[in-house]
Design an enzyme around this catalytic site. Structure first.
Site, PDB file in Angstrom:
ATOM      1  CG  HIS A 150      -4.675   0.750   3.634  1.00 42.00           C
ATOM      2  ND1 HIS A 150      -3.853   0.099   2.841  1.00 42.00           N
ATOM      3  CD2 HIS A 150      -5.764   1.415   2.637  1.00 42.00           C
ATOM      4  CE1 HIS A 150      -4.599   0.117   1.480  1.00 42.00           C
ATOM      5  NE2 HIS A 150      -5.628   0.874   1.772  1.00 42.00           N
ATOM      6  CB  CYS A 153      -0.939  -0.123   1.140  1.00 45.64           C
ATOM      7  SG  CYS A 153      -0.135   0.068   2.594  1.00 45.64           S
ATOM      8  CG  ASP A 165      -6.633   2.589  -1.277  1.00 43.49           C
ATOM      9  OD1 ASP A 165      -5.397   2.510  -1.748  1.00 43.49           O
ATOM     10  OD2 ASP A 165      -7.070   2.056  -0.145  1.00 43.49           O
TER      11      ASP A 165
END
Length: 728
Positions: free
Chosen positions: A342, A284, A367
């Protein structure tokens, strides 16, 4: 610059004033020679003709084209000129403008022109041509970017300090670790490095929407909402042509582990060099770092954000279930999970598609990590941070998923040997902790949790949670009942819940006051290479002694919150006396945890306690810890000057009683090194120190960051950094 053509051509020379224009448009860090402008802002060029020009009789018609299918109606072709008597389509979009400057000398054929691409111009590469009488000539190729300095651009950011941080700054910090062990990591965005514009525009050209309908795709590049959503789909390789291949396992053969990377440029350069094959591997924070670089290059203000205790709620019920076996070890992976952290990005833009009054303008969550599909693609956002705060889960794009990441409730279950399960407890406040980003103008951490959610434990937080859940239930009911009339939509295009009574949301059961309180405490800071020491403390309000069975389990933990291996388990029986605390020491030797922790940075320590007199009632305590890397030092000697030699020294001490093999040192930093410089090092014997000295030549001025990565088979990617001020 002389223009190609015959001697009798009317167009003789053009001066694009690239260096001056780029400086005015704040693109000189990208290039001095290639003309790169920002939309909504004028630039100058000087055109020399082979004959006099009479504005009252002559018409100079100019054309700006982008894409393979230019169209006035789609804003990808603009006809304009001096004087502005050009015949153009009545429905033409994104019309450019040209004006003759007073410094012009039309009688000698010297035209000093001011040209303005409008603030809704699609970004990309353009061909600029001019026509006089029957002769037409291509004058220049230029690139147009978004303009956060222009009030009429949807990415306008009013504050200059914020523009410098979120558009122009090539250095960033990405936060990793745990909510109580926050670990900052320097990241080099390198958005102004060589070929970054070419590579970033190629990312747009390879997206699937461009393949299906290139005319519409290029036209839609006027919209930062569209462009940013495309970028989220293209940074990961789960969609065709993407930059980075994700890998959340422990086998990184055929590529580099995600922990290797310290910046975006080496990744994007590698993707471009190897004909757009996915770069291996990313997780991530790598996806987010690369996306931030592309966004800043295009002129969309962007920052990297870390959410600690981040929920991955796959079934959209705002609940994450975690299961423990009755011997203390976490059960196998479930689809729902709570990640240690995250990382995503926020992009700054207006959202008139959601509300004409600007209610949802500002920071938007984007994202690029491939988690769930959105409109058939692995992409996420832009989701307004304001919508997440308010629980507006009916809004696009992907607000429900991001809302759950910061707000989901956790329920813990005990799986018994006979297969039945008992609910141990619920935690309404675990998820969404210490949401962090780099501070404006400094390397300090900025906590932005209050921008995403109401304070935990308040009535407002529960009210927003219930409101968000009700909206999700409305949408789910509409999807299930296809026989009903179609959903009504507001003028902004968002699905609105019908005005019908909603079933009451059940209140969570109020837990009884615990008769047994469990907590973990660190004895010393946990460091990789040393034994880990902590203790479990039990206390009770009971007036009688209690005989307890205590099962303590230690597991290696992926940062996604999933177990990566059982390190050790111990079971003991202890008596807890009235009015006294019971302290149980926990020792996790390095030799015991080492093999499990090479690719992991954190451990999960859990304790399940049952009372001999009441074996049906269990208590759970859980603590996640992060191991700090052994120290790596970097020092630079001398004063930094462009193209002058600087010397640096890196030192690393082997802290363990085994030889470190497969050692490498990677150096990087925009303006200091082009891409990465990787050096193989000799094996490092136990308790020995390695000292590496090297010289380098800075090639850009300003505040620069030297990034160092030491890697070995036993300690993966230990990092350090050093700031260098490079003078002209």
């Amino acid at each position: 610059m002389a223009l190609d053509g015959t001697n009798d051509s009317v167009f003789k020379e053009v001066d694009l004033h690239s260096e001056t224009n780029n400086k005015e448009h704040r693109t000189s860090d990208i290039s001095f020679s290639q003309l790169i402008v920002r939309r909504g802002q004028s630039f100058n060029l000087t055109l020399k003709l082979g004959r006099p020009f009479n504005p009252d009789q002559d018409q100079l018609t100019m054309t700006a084209l982008t894409g393979s299918y230019p169209s006035e109606d789609q804003g990808t072709m603009s006809l304009f000129g001096v004087p502005d008597k050009v015949i153009r389509s009545a429905s033409a979009k994104a019309v450019w403008k040209a004006e003759l400057q007073k410094s012009s000398s039309p009688e000698t054929g010297v035209l000093a022109l001011t040209i303005t691409p409008p603030p809704d111009t699609p970004i990309g590469n353009y061909k600029l041509s001019a026509k006089l009488k029957e002769e037409e000539k291509v004058l220049a190729e230029l690139s147009v970017l978004f303009n956060p300095w222009c009030p009429d651009d949807w990415v306008f950011l009013p504050d200059e300090a914020e523009r410098q941080e979120y558009v122009m700054n090539e250095h960033g910090i990405i936060y990793k670790g745990l909510d109580n062990y926050i670990s900052p990591m320097d990241w080099d965005f390198g958005q102004f490095e060589e070929d970054m514009l070419k590579i970033s525009l190629k990312i747009l050209d390879l997206n699937i929407k461009h393949t299906r309908d290139p005319a519409d795709d290029v036209s839609a590049r006027c919209n930062p909402i569209y462009v940013s959503r495309v970028i989220t789909s293209m940074i990961n390789s789960s969609n065709f042509g993407g930059v980075l291949q994700g890998n959340w396992g422990g086998n990184f053969r055929g590529g580099d582990p995600p922990s290797h990377w310290s910046g975006s440029y080496a990744i994007l350069k590698k993707w471009d060099y190897y004909f757009n094959s996915p770069v291996k591997y990313g997780q991530c924070w790598v996806f987010a770092g690369v996306m931030c670089s592309v966004m800043r290059l295009f002129g969309i203000p962007c920052r990297v954000v870390t959410n600690y205790q981040s929920a991955h709620d796959t079934n959209k019920n705002l609940i994450v279930d975690t299961y423990y076996a009755d011997y203390g070890v976490r059960e196998k992976e479930s689809r729902d999970s709570v990640w240690n952290f995250h990382v995503w990005v926020e992009g700054w833009m207006r959202r008139p598609d959601l509300d004409k009054d600007g209610k949802y303008d500002g920071w938007q969550v984007l994202d690029p990590t491939p988690q769930e599909k959105s409109d058939g693609m692995f992409c996420c956002g832009p989701a307004p941070v304001t919508a997440i705060l308010n629980g507006d889960t009916h809004l696009k794009y992907d607000v429900p998923f991001v809302f759950a990441e910061v707000n989901a409730d956790c329920v813990y279950w005990l799986i018994k040997r006979n297969g039945t399960k008992d609910k141990i407890f619920s935690d309404e406040s675990k998820v969404g902790q210490n949401i962090s980003t780099k501070s404006l103008g400094s390397d300090k951490r900025l906590n932005i949790t209050d921008a995403y959610k109401q304070r935990e434990g308040t009535e407002q937080e529960r009210e927003v949670f219930k409101y968000a859940l009700a909206r999700l239930e409305d949408l789910a009911a509409k999807e299930e009942k296809a026989e009903k009339p179609k959903n009504t939509t507001s003028e902004t295009g968002n699905t609105e819940p019908e005005n019908v009574p909603k079933p009451p949301v059940p209140e969570p059961p109020v837990p009884k006051p615990p008769q047994l309180v469990l907590r973990f405490e660190d004895v010393s800071e946990p460091v990789n290479g040393e034994d880990v020491k902590l203790k479990l403390i039990l206390s009770s309000n009971s007036s009688v002694p209690r005989l307890l069975s205590i099962n303590i389990s230690i597991q290696a933990l992926k940062y996604t919150g999933q177990p990566a291996g059982n390190i050790q388990t111990e079971v003991t029986e202890k008596k807890l006396l009235p009015g006294e605390d019971l302290s149980i020491p926990i020792l996790v030797p390095f030799l015991t945890y080492h093999k499990h922790m090479i690719e992991c940075k954190s451990m999960n320590i859990s304790a399940i306690v049952t009372e001999e007199k009441d074996k049906d009632h269990s208590y759970l305590a859980e603590k996640r810890i992060r191991l700090r890397d052994p120290p790596l030092s970097i020092t630079v000697s001398g004063e930094g000057k462009v193209n002058h030699e600087l010397n640096a020294e890196v030192i690393f001490m082997n802290p363990i009683n085994e030889t470190l093999r497969n050692c490498t040192l990677t150096l990087s930093g925009s303006g200091l090194f082009i891409g990465e410089v990787v050096t193989n090092l000799p094996d490092l014997l136990p308790s020995n120190r390695i000292r590496i000295t090297f010289a380098f030549f800075p090639y850009k001025i300003g505040e620069r960051t030297l990034l160092v990565d030491f890697d070995s088979a036993s300690f993966r990617d230990v990092k350090a950094s050093c700031s260098i001020n490079v003078e002209p």
